[in-house]
Design a protein around this motif. Structure first.
Motif, PDB file in Angstrom:
ATOM      1  N   LEU A   4      -4.976 140.087  23.580  1.00  0.00           N
ATOM      2  CA  LEU A   4      -4.152 139.164  24.357  1.00  0.00           C
ATOM      3  C   LEU A   4      -4.922 138.618  25.558  1.00  0.00           C
ATOM      4  O   LEU A   4      -4.841 137.422  25.859  1.00  0.00           O
ATOM      5  CB  LEU A   4      -2.864 139.858  24.815  1.00  0.00           C
ATOM      6  CG  LEU A   4      -1.837 140.099  23.718  1.00  0.00           C
ATOM      7  CD1 LEU A   4      -0.761 141.065  24.192  1.00  0.00           C
ATOM      8  CD2 LEU A   4      -1.226 138.787  23.243  1.00  0.00           C
ATOM      9  N   MET A   5      -5.672 139.488  26.219  1.00  0.00           N
ATOM     10  CA  MET A   5      -6.441 139.024  27.377  1.00  0.00           C
ATOM     11  C   MET A   5      -7.506 138.006  26.969  1.00  0.00           C
ATOM     12  O   MET A   5      -7.862 137.139  27.764  1.00  0.00           O
ATOM     13  CB  MET A   5      -7.058 140.202  28.127  1.00  0.00           C
ATOM     14  CG  MET A   5      -6.048 141.052  28.882  1.00  0.00           C
ATOM     15  SD  MET A   5      -4.997 140.141  30.050  1.00  0.00           S
ATOM     16  CE  MET A   5      -6.208 139.525  31.216  1.00  0.00           C
ATOM     17  N   ASN A   6      -7.975 138.074  25.737  1.00  0.00           N
ATOM     18  CA  ASN A   6      -8.917 137.064  25.248  1.00  0.00           C
ATOM     19  C   ASN A   6      -8.249 135.695  25.092  1.00  0.00           C
ATOM     20  O   ASN A   6      -8.931 134.674  25.058  1.00  0.00           O
ATOM     21  CB  ASN A   6      -9.530 137.483  23.907  1.00  0.00           C
ATOM     22  CG  ASN A   6     -10.536 138.594  24.058  1.00  0.00           C
ATOM     23  OD1 ASN A   6     -11.143 138.764  25.109  1.00  0.00           O
ATOM     24  ND2 ASN A   6     -10.719 139.371  23.008  1.00  0.00           N
ATOM     25  N   LEU A   7      -6.929 135.687  24.997  1.00  0.00           N
ATOM     26  CA  LEU A   7      -6.190 134.436  24.799  1.00  0.00           C
ATOM     27  C   LEU A   7      -5.553 133.895  26.085  1.00  0.00           C
ATOM     28  O   LEU A   7      -5.062 132.769  26.095  1.00  0.00           O
ATOM     29  CB  LEU A   7      -5.083 134.640  23.759  1.00  0.00           C
ATOM     30  CG  LEU A   7      -5.533 134.884  22.328  1.00  0.00           C
ATOM     31  CD1 LEU A   7      -4.344 135.314  21.477  1.00  0.00           C
ATOM     32  CD2 LEU A   7      -6.186 133.626  21.761  1.00  0.00           C
ATOM     33  N   ILE A   8      -5.584 134.668  27.150  1.00  0.00           N
ATOM     34  CA  ILE A   8      -4.820 134.290  28.347  1.00  0.00           C
ATOM     35  C   ILE A   8      -5.311 132.990  28.983  1.00  0.00           C
ATOM     36  O   ILE A   8      -4.553 132.274  29.619  1.00  0.00           O
ATOM     37  CB  ILE A   8      -4.781 135.442  29.377  1.00  0.00           C
ATOM     38  CG1 ILE A   8      -3.637 135.224  30.369  1.00  0.00           C
ATOM     39  CG2 ILE A   8      -6.130 135.628  30.061  1.00  0.00           C
ATOM     40  CD1 ILE A   8      -3.326 136.411  31.245  1.00  0.00           C
ATOM     41  N   SER A   9      -6.559 132.655  28.771  1.00  0.00           N
ATOM     42  CA  SER A   9      -7.098 131.425  29.375  1.00  0.00           C
ATOM     43  C   SER A   9      -7.064 130.234  28.419  1.00  0.00           C
ATOM     44  O   SER A   9      -7.689 129.206  28.678  1.00  0.00           O
ATOM     45  CB  SER A   9      -8.537 131.671  29.846  1.00  0.00           C
ATOM     46  OG  SER A   9      -9.353 132.009  28.736  1.00  0.00           O
ATOM     47  N   HIS A  10      -6.317 130.351  27.349  1.00  0.00           N
ATOM     48  CA  HIS A  10      -6.245 129.301  26.336  1.00  0.00           C
ATOM     49  C   HIS A  10      -5.817 127.967  26.953  1.00  0.00           C
ATOM     50  O   HIS A  10      -5.045 127.940  27.909  1.00  0.00           O
ATOM     51  CB  HIS A  10      -5.259 129.697  25.232  1.00  0.00           C
ATOM     52  CG  HIS A  10      -5.481 128.959  23.959  1.00  0.00           C
ATOM     53  ND1 HIS A  10      -4.998 127.686  23.759  1.00  0.00           N
ATOM     54  CD2 HIS A  10      -6.146 129.300  22.831  1.00  0.00           C
ATOM     55  CE1 HIS A  10      -5.347 127.278  22.557  1.00  0.00           C
ATOM     56  NE2 HIS A  10      -6.053 128.241  21.962  1.00  0.00           N
ATOM     57  N   LYS A  11      -6.302 126.869  26.400  1.00  0.00           N
ATOM     58  CA  LYS A  11      -5.990 125.547  26.959  1.00  0.00           C
ATOM     59  C   LYS A  11      -4.521 125.157  26.774  1.00  0.00           C
ATOM     60  O   LYS A  11      -4.000 124.333  27.518  1.00  0.00           O
ATOM     61  CB  LYS A  11      -6.899 124.472  26.364  1.00  0.00           C
ATOM     62  CG  LYS A  11      -6.694 124.199  24.890  1.00  0.00           C
ATOM     63  CD  LYS A  11      -7.632 123.118  24.386  1.00  0.00           C
ATOM     64  CE  LYS A  11      -7.434 122.880  22.904  1.00  0.00           C
ATOM     65  NZ  LYS A  11      -8.305 121.804  22.430  1.00  0.00           N
ATOM     66  N   PHE A  12      -3.836 125.743  25.809  1.00  0.00           N
ATOM     67  CA  PHE A  12      -2.426 125.416  25.583  1.00  0.00           C
ATOM     68  C   PHE A  12      -1.537 126.346  26.408  1.00  0.00           C
ATOM     69  O   PHE A  12      -1.597 127.575  26.276  1.00  0.00           O
ATOM     70  CB  PHE A  12      -2.062 125.511  24.101  1.00  0.00           C
ATOM     71  CG  PHE A  12      -2.752 124.485  23.250  1.00  0.00           C
ATOM     72  CD1 PHE A  12      -2.568 123.117  23.486  1.00  0.00           C
ATOM     73  CD2 PHE A  12      -3.606 124.873  22.241  1.00  0.00           C
ATOM     74  CE1 PHE A  12      -3.206 122.170  22.711  1.00  0.00           C
ATOM     75  CE2 PHE A  12      -4.257 123.931  21.455  1.00  0.00           C
ATOM     76  CZ  PHE A  12      -4.066 122.569  21.696  1.00  0.00           C
ATOM     77  N   GLU A  13      -0.699 125.732  27.240  1.00  0.00           N
ATOM     78  CA  GLU A  13       0.149 126.522  28.139  1.00  0.00           C
ATOM     79  C   GLU A  13       1.123 127.418  27.383  1.00  0.00           C
ATOM     80  O   GLU A  13       1.463 128.496  27.839  1.00  0.00           O
ATOM     81  CB  GLU A  13       0.896 125.632  29.144  1.00  0.00           C
ATOM     82  CG  GLU A  13       1.738 124.536  28.572  1.00  0.00           C
ATOM     83  CD  GLU A  13       0.982 123.232  28.355  1.00  0.00           C
ATOM     84  OE1 GLU A  13       1.522 122.401  27.617  1.00  0.00           O
ATOM     85  OE2 GLU A  13      -0.124 123.032  28.876  1.00  0.00           O
TER      86      GLU A  13
END
Length: 161
Positions: free
Chosen positions: A19-28
């Motif tokens: 999940l932490m790998n996805l937290i900065s994803h460009k989609f809010e």
């Protein structure tokens, strides 16, 4: 993660790291779902403890300033949960700019409540109480949430050992 064993079973996997790998994803929407899922995991003591022990608070603190209101709401909810641990309080006080937390008092309704509760949790720590004190008037003047939450937060900040 449904049911009483959802979070404990999830914690047997590398879910937090993923999940932490996805937290900065460009989609809010993805950032929001990551924060909400981590918040759900953190409602379980072991989940809360694992998130803190893995050193993720610093990165989570960045999302209280997200441009998306739902991401800010879920990030503050997550931090409220993590602030129930003393180490969580200490790290939030170290890594989140307190002025950013105070700025959330002018945000949308659920985020305001989460922020007030986060301030109350942080004020249980002497450093948190000290940096909360100058903001008593701003907290006292809030009208967007129930008065009982405001009064509780003010009581915690004003408490003298």
């Amino acid at each position: 993660m449904q049911g009483e064993v959802g979070s404990p079973n999830a914690l047997k996997t590398p879910i937090i790291s993923r999940l932490m790998n996805l937290i900065s994803h460009k989609f809010e929407k993805i950032r929001y779902n990551v924060c909400m899922t981590l918040a759900n995991i953190s409602f379980n003591y072991d989940g809360k403890e694992q998130i803190v022990k893995k050193g993720h608070i610093k990165e989570i603190c960045e999302y209280i300033n997200d441009k998306d209101a739902l991401v800010r709401e879920s990030a503050t909810l997550l931090l409220c949960s993590l602030a129930q641990l003393n180490q969580g309080k200490i790290e939030i006080l170290d890594f989140c700019k307190f002025d950013d937390i105070i700025a959330l008092l002018d945000d949308e309704s659920p985020t305001v409540l989460n922020s007030v509760q986060l301030i109350a949790s942080l004020a249980e720590n002497p450093k948190g109480r000290e940096i909360s004190t100058p903001h008593l008037n701003k907290i006292d003047k809030l009208t967007t949430i129930e008065r009982k939450y405001i009064d509780h937060t003010l009581d915690v900040i004003k408490w003298k050992p």
